[in-house]
Scaffold this motif. Structure first.
Motif, PDB file in Angstrom:
ATOM      1  N   SER A   1      43.075  44.635   7.666  1.00 14.48           N
ATOM      2  CA  SER A   1      43.242  46.016   8.259  1.00 14.48           C
ATOM      3  C   SER A   1      42.232  46.579   9.101  1.00 14.48           C
ATOM      4  O   SER A   1      42.545  47.002  10.358  1.00 14.48           O
ATOM      5  CB  SER A   1      43.295  47.101   7.175  1.00 14.48           C
ATOM      6  OG  SER A   1      44.646  47.109   6.259  1.00 14.48           O
ATOM      7  N   GLN A   2      40.849  46.253   8.714  1.00 13.61           N
ATOM      8  CA  GLN A   2      39.974  46.475   9.520  1.00 13.61           C
ATOM      9  C   GLN A   2      39.831  45.795  10.700  1.00 13.61           C
ATOM     10  O   GLN A   2      39.636  46.184  11.936  1.00 13.61           O
ATOM     11  CB  GLN A   2      38.306  46.239   8.726  1.00 13.61           C
ATOM     12  CG  GLN A   2      37.285  46.713   9.579  1.00 13.61           C
ATOM     13  CD  GLN A   2      37.291  48.257   9.987  1.00 13.61           C
ATOM     14  OE1 GLN A   2      37.552  48.914   8.741  1.00 13.61           O
ATOM     15  NE2 GLN A   2      37.116  48.681  10.827  1.00 13.61           N
ATOM     16  N   MET A   3      40.189  44.464  10.871  1.00  9.75           N
ATOM     17  CA  MET A   3      40.194  43.675  11.870  1.00  9.75           C
ATOM     18  C   MET A   3      41.237  44.286  12.966  1.00  9.75           C
ATOM     19  O   MET A   3      41.112  44.343  14.089  1.00  9.75           O
ATOM     20  CB  MET A   3      40.504  42.296  11.755  1.00  9.75           C
ATOM     21  CG  MET A   3      40.651  41.239  12.844  1.00  9.75           C
ATOM     22  SD  MET A   3      41.064  39.521  12.532  1.00  9.75           S
ATOM     23  CE  MET A   3      42.566  39.707  12.434  1.00  9.75           C
ATOM     24  N   ILE A   4      42.390  44.561  12.507  1.00 14.95           N
ATOM     25  CA  ILE A   4      43.458  45.229  13.335  1.00 14.95           C
ATOM     26  C   ILE A   4      42.967  46.445  14.102  1.00 14.95           C
ATOM     27  O   ILE A   4      43.181  46.956  15.235  1.00 14.95           O
ATOM     28  CB  ILE A   4      44.790  45.466  12.614  1.00 14.95           C
ATOM     29  CG1 ILE A   4      45.395  44.094  12.198  1.00 14.95           C
ATOM     30  CG2 ILE A   4      45.810  46.367  13.493  1.00 14.95           C
ATOM     31  CD1 ILE A   4      46.589  44.158  11.424  1.00 14.95           C
ATOM     32  N   GLU A   5      42.293  47.436  13.124  1.00  8.44           N
ATOM     33  CA  GLU A   5      41.873  48.581  13.618  1.00  8.44           C
ATOM     34  C   GLU A   5      40.724  48.453  14.708  1.00  8.44           C
ATOM     35  O   GLU A   5      40.764  49.228  15.624  1.00  8.44           O
ATOM     36  CB  GLU A   5      41.205  49.566  12.424  1.00  8.44           C
ATOM     37  CG  GLU A   5      42.225  50.013  11.586  1.00  8.44           C
ATOM     38  CD  GLU A   5      41.780  51.027  10.516  1.00  8.44           C
ATOM     39  OE1 GLU A   5      40.237  51.136  10.464  1.00  8.44           O
ATOM     40  OE2 GLU A   5      42.390  51.147   9.370  1.00  8.44           O
ATOM     41  N   ASN A   6      39.862  47.552  14.409  1.00  8.72           N
ATOM     42  CA  ASN A   6      38.874  47.027  15.701  1.00  8.72           C
ATOM     43  C   ASN A   6      39.473  46.834  16.830  1.00  8.72           C
ATOM     44  O   ASN A   6      39.175  47.378  17.774  1.00  8.72           O
ATOM     45  CB  ASN A   6      37.735  46.109  15.013  1.00  8.72           C
ATOM     46  CG  ASN A   6      36.982  46.479  13.636  1.00  8.72           C
ATOM     47  OD1 ASN A   6      37.088  47.887  13.406  1.00  8.72           O
ATOM     48  ND2 ASN A   6      36.192  45.868  13.335  1.00  8.72           N
ATOM     49  N   PHE A   7      40.388  45.832  16.691  1.00  6.36           N
ATOM     50  CA  PHE A   7      41.010  45.438  17.796  1.00  6.36           C
ATOM     51  C   PHE A   7      41.663  46.405  18.750  1.00  6.36           C
ATOM     52  O   PHE A   7      41.350  46.531  19.980  1.00  6.36           O
ATOM     53  CB  PHE A   7      42.044  44.302  17.491  1.00  6.36           C
ATOM     54  CG  PHE A   7      42.873  43.961  18.696  1.00  6.36           C
ATOM     55  CD1 PHE A   7      42.161  42.891  19.627  1.00  6.36           C
ATOM     56  CD2 PHE A   7      44.216  44.387  18.728  1.00  6.36           C
ATOM     57  CE1 PHE A   7      42.860  42.365  20.589  1.00  6.36           C
ATOM     58  CE2 PHE A   7      44.712  43.713  20.049  1.00  6.36           C
ATOM     59  CZ  PHE A   7      44.104  42.722  20.875  1.00  6.36           C
ATOM     60  N   ILE A   8      42.378  47.435  17.791  1.00  7.55           N
ATOM     61  CA  ILE A   8      43.136  48.452  18.475  1.00  7.55           C
ATOM     62  C   ILE A   8      42.042  49.458  19.185  1.00  7.55           C
ATOM     63  O   ILE A   8      42.315  50.092  20.268  1.00  7.55           O
ATOM     64  CB  ILE A   8      44.295  49.307  17.708  1.00  7.55           C
ATOM     65  CG1 ILE A   8      45.334  48.025  17.410  1.00  7.55           C
ATOM     66  CG2 ILE A   8      44.766  50.235  18.375  1.00  7.55           C
ATOM     67  CD1 ILE A   8      45.905  47.457  18.321  1.00  7.55           C
ATOM     68  N   GLU A   9      41.121  49.787  18.503  1.00  6.44           N
ATOM     69  CA  GLU A   9      40.295  50.925  18.884  1.00  6.44           C
ATOM     70  C   GLU A   9      39.292  50.739  19.952  1.00  6.44           C
ATOM     71  O   GLU A   9      38.904  51.190  20.600  1.00  6.44           O
ATOM     72  CB  GLU A   9      39.807  51.718  17.568  1.00  6.44           C
ATOM     73  CG  GLU A   9      40.649  52.388  16.611  1.00  6.44           C
ATOM     74  CD  GLU A   9      40.163  53.019  15.445  1.00  6.44           C
ATOM     75  OE1 GLU A   9      38.731  52.637  15.150  1.00  6.44           O
ATOM     76  OE2 GLU A   9      40.620  53.749  14.747  1.00  6.44           O
ATOM     77  N   LYS A  10      38.703  49.408  19.390  1.00  2.00           N
ATOM     78  CA  LYS A  10      37.517  49.042  20.226  1.00  2.00           C
ATOM     79  C   LYS A  10      37.620  47.815  21.435  1.00  2.00           C
ATOM     80  O   LYS A  10      36.975  47.919  22.436  1.00  2.00           O
ATOM     81  CB  LYS A  10      36.367  48.548  19.278  1.00  2.00           C
ATOM     82  CG  LYS A  10      35.770  49.581  18.405  1.00  2.00           C
ATOM     83  CD  LYS A  10      34.868  49.010  17.492  1.00  2.00           C
ATOM     84  CE  LYS A  10      34.568  50.062  16.490  1.00  2.00           C
ATOM     85  NZ  LYS A  10      33.846  49.570  15.652  1.00  2.00           N
ATOM     86  N   GLU A  11      38.592  47.074  21.260  1.00  2.00           N
ATOM     87  CA  GLU A  11      38.627  46.019  22.207  1.00  2.00           C
ATOM     88  C   GLU A  11      39.788  46.362  23.233  1.00  2.00           C
ATOM     89  O   GLU A  11      40.957  47.213  23.080  1.00  2.00           O
ATOM     90  CB  GLU A  11      39.338  44.672  21.397  1.00  2.00           C
ATOM     91  CG  GLU A  11      38.297  44.303  20.214  1.00  2.00           C
ATOM     92  CD  GLU A  11      37.021  43.819  20.847  1.00  2.00           C
ATOM     93  OE1 GLU A  11      36.878  43.224  21.735  1.00  2.00           O
ATOM     94  OE2 GLU A  11      35.956  44.141  20.033  1.00  2.00           O
ATOM     95  N   ASP A  12      39.640  45.749  24.214  1.00  2.00           N
ATOM     96  CA  ASP A  12      40.503  45.641  25.549  1.00  2.00           C
ATOM     97  C   ASP A  12      41.723  44.736  25.146  1.00  2.00           C
ATOM     98  O   ASP A  12      41.225  43.540  25.019  1.00  2.00           O
ATOM     99  CB  ASP A  12      40.058  45.462  26.892  1.00  2.00           C
ATOM    100  CG  ASP A  12      40.860  45.347  27.893  1.00  2.00           C
ATOM    101  OD1 ASP A  12      42.113  45.609  27.887  1.00  2.00           O
ATOM    102  OD2 ASP A  12      40.310  45.444  29.111  1.00  2.00           O
ATOM    103  N   PRO A  13      42.822  45.162  24.976  1.00  2.00           N
ATOM    104  CA  PRO A  13      44.113  44.267  24.530  1.00  2.00           C
ATOM    105  C   PRO A  13      44.244  43.208  25.369  1.00  2.00           C
ATOM    106  O   PRO A  13      44.811  42.284  25.178  1.00  2.00           O
ATOM    107  CB  PRO A  13      45.122  45.086  24.357  1.00  2.00           C
ATOM    108  CG  PRO A  13      44.660  46.496  24.377  1.00  2.00           C
ATOM    109  CD  PRO A  13      43.296  46.523  24.951  1.00  2.00           C
ATOM    110  N   SER A  14      43.776  43.338  26.927  1.00  2.00           N
ATOM    111  CA  SER A  14      44.097  42.466  27.919  1.00  2.00           C
ATOM    112  C   SER A  14      43.171  41.361  27.736  1.00  2.00           C
ATOM    113  O   SER A  14      43.386  40.391  28.393  1.00  2.00           O
ATOM    114  CB  SER A  14      44.145  42.915  29.215  1.00  2.00           C
ATOM    115  OG  SER A  14      42.988  43.598  29.513  1.00  2.00           O
TER     116      SER A  14
END
Length: 85
Positions: A29-42
């Motif tokens: 869950s934290q990994m997904i949240e980090n990805f969505i909130e902090k990382e550039d999905p591209s």
């Protein structure tokens, strides 16, 4: 407040994601949240790049230390004298 959601994802994908999250020391869950909130999905990062990014973030949060006025050689000599007499 966190809300629980249900997603339909292949079991194999979930297991792979759980292993990747565990390798980073976080929950899925934290990994997904980090990805969505902090990382550039591209942009996709390798595990090494993610580890380096985390390290840099932690280093930026830390207080800096002052350099010693004595040389490493002098400090080592003092340490060895204290330890071994």
């Amino acid at each position: 407040m966190k809300t629980k959601l249900t997603l339909t994802i292949k079991k194999e994908v979930v297991e792979k994601a759980k292993r990747r999250a565990a390798g980073q020391g976080i929950s899925l869950s934290q990994m997904i949240e980090n990805f969505i909130e902090k990382e550039d999905p591209s942009v996709q990062y390798s595990e090494s790049q993610l580890a380096a990014k985390k390290l840099l973030e932690r280093l930026e949060e830390m207080e800096s230390t002052k350099a010693s006025k004595e040389s490493d050689k002098v400090a080592l000599t003092k340490y060895l004298k204290e330890k071994y007499g």
